[in-house]
Design a protein around this motif. Structure first.
Motif, mmCIF file in Angstrom:
data_model
loop_
_atom_site.group_PDB
_atom_site.id
_atom_site.type_symbol
_atom_site.label_atom_id
_atom_site.label_comp_id
_atom_site.label_asym_id
_atom_site.label_seq_id
_atom_site.Cartn_x
_atom_site.Cartn_y
_atom_site.Cartn_z
ATOM 1 N N LEU A 77 0.851 -1.177 0.000
ATOM 2 C CA LEU A 77 0.000 0.000 0.000
ATOM 3 C C LEU A 77 0.890 1.231 0.000
ATOM 4 C CD1 LEU A 77 -1.512 -2.405 1.655
ATOM 5 C CD2 LEU A 77 -3.104 -0.609 2.313
ATOM 6 N N GLN A 78 0.791 2.020 -1.055
ATOM 7 C CA GLN A 78 1.666 3.178 -1.194
ATOM 8 C C GLN A 78 0.879 4.448 -1.509
ATOM 9 O OE1 GLN A 78 4.538 2.164 -4.244
ATOM 10 N NE2 GLN A 78 5.902 1.179 -2.757
ATOM 11 N N VAL A 79 1.449 5.558 -1.100
ATOM 12 C CA VAL A 79 0.965 6.879 -1.493
ATOM 13 C C VAL A 79 2.050 7.499 -2.350
ATOM 14 C CG1 VAL A 79 0.219 9.153 -0.729
ATOM 15 C CG2 VAL A 79 -0.341 7.140 0.643
ATOM 16 N N LYS A 80 1.669 7.942 -3.552
ATOM 17 C CA LYS A 80 2.640 8.533 -4.470
ATOM 18 C C LYS A 80 2.261 9.985 -4.749
ATOM 19 C CE LYS A 80 3.692 4.109 -6.675
ATOM 20 N NZ LYS A 80 3.758 3.344 -7.945
ATOM 21 N N LYS A 83 5.280 16.303 -7.825
ATOM 22 C CA LYS A 83 6.259 17.181 -7.204
ATOM 23 C C LYS A 83 5.563 17.987 -6.123
ATOM 24 C CE LYS A 83 9.608 17.461 -10.925
ATOM 25 N NZ LYS A 83 10.418 18.325 -11.792
ATOM 26 N N ALA A 84 6.129 17.884 -4.915
ATOM 27 C CA ALA A 84 5.581 18.580 -3.762
ATOM 28 C C ALA A 84 4.149 18.149 -3.490
ATOM 29 C CB ALA A 84 5.655 20.087 -3.952
ATOM 30 N N GLY A 85 3.883 16.844 -3.571
ATOM 31 C CA GLY A 85 2.549 16.328 -3.297
ATOM 32 C C GLY A 85 2.306 16.158 -1.814
ATOM 33 N N VAL A 231 -3.072 13.503 -4.800
ATOM 34 C CA VAL A 231 -2.078 12.447 -4.606
ATOM 35 C C VAL A 231 -2.707 11.111 -5.002
ATOM 36 C CG1 VAL A 231 -0.880 13.651 -2.751
ATOM 37 C CG2 VAL A 231 -2.729 12.065 -2.212
ATOM 38 N N THR A 232 -1.855 10.122 -5.242
ATOM 39 C CA THR A 232 -2.313 8.834 -5.748
ATOM 40 C C THR A 232 -2.044 7.717 -4.751
ATOM 41 O OG1 THR A 232 -1.911 9.535 -8.028
ATOM 42 C CG2 THR A 232 -2.084 7.172 -7.635
#
Length: 261
Positions: A77-80, A83-85, A231-232
């Motif tokens: 489980l990731q948050v990507k 730039k500057a998110g 954000v993703t």
């Protein structure tokens, strides 16, 4: 069907079937034909870091009323950020991975729309992975925990399903995400491969910080560093079937605890 984000047994089985070729094709396929819209992996996909999941449902599940799957530690489980998110600092892109999470999926073969999921992520177990700069990672982590997520006040991020609709590749879910004490609904498309003992699912979706009452960061020299609002979330889930007796005992225990209050 909110939160990392590693080769599992079903994938190994698929690779083995590919090696066996014609011999495997002669054996009964418990998944039957893949659903429409599914494509067999190509050489290009095989070389990619995260090959596409081929959706299917094991036909043997048709004899069961429901199956409970528990999220395995091999899930990602990731948050990507861009730039500057979200959680970003100094205009760099970041990847944040959940190291502590729990989750459960209940699947109803005869009525898939009754299926549901519940995932909880511990906010103090979120780990910044990039960029590979120790000093910046410390700054990002501190900002993430204290200024953005306020982990002492809000120790969890939770994602639960409110509506599940079967689709060609898996499910379309209306999920409810709770972040920093705010709950918002969001659409999530999930590609799923559901086996008798293992469930695999992938999903990528985006949120806006401002929808959860978070003000995107703005600062730096002359205010030049601005945090992107969107954000993703990237989820690559592996869930293992909970034995019937264990699941029943847990449900009974939860019901008893509830009655005690």
């Amino acid at each position: 069907m909110q939160p990392n984000l590693r080769t599992s047994l079903p994938v190994m089985v698929l690779l083995l079937l590919g090696v066996l070729g014609t011999a495997a094709a002669q054996q009964p396929d418990p998944f039957g034909a893949a659903r429409s819209g599914a494509a067999a992996p190509t050489a290009k996909q095989d070389s990619a870091p995260a090959p596409s999941l081929v959706p299917a449902v094991d036909e043997r599940l048709a004899t069961r009323d429901s199956v409970v799957y528990r999220l395995a530690r091999s899930s990602r489980l990731q948050v990507k950020t861009g730039k500057a998110g979200l959680f970003g600092f100094a205009g760099h892109a970041h990847v944040i991975e959940a190291r502590g999470f729990t989750g459960e999926v209940v699947y109803y073969p005869g009525k898939p729309s009754s299926s549901h999921l519940d995932i909880t992520v511990s906010t103090d177990r979120l780990e910044v992975l990039t960029p590979p700069d120790t000093a910046e990672i410390r700054k990002v982590t501190e900002s993430m925990r204290t200024a953005v997520l306020k982990t002492e006040q809000y120790p969890e991020i939770r994602l639960v399903s409110r509506q599940v609709t079967p689709s060609a590749d898996g499910f379309h879910i209306i999920g409810a995400m709770t972040l920093v004490g705010q709950t918002r609904e969001l659409p999530i498309d999930v590609v799923a491969r559901i086996g008798l003992d293992t469930l695999e699912a992938t999903s990528t979706f985006a949120i806006k910080q401002s929808d959860f009452g978070i003000t995107p960061f703005s600062g730096g020299p002359g205010g030049t560093v601005k945090v992107a609002d969107r954000v993703t979330f990237d989820i690559r889930a592996v869930a293992i079937r909970v034995e019937d007796a264990e699941a029943h005992a847990e449900r009974e225990g939860n019901a008893h605890a509830h009655r005690s209050y």
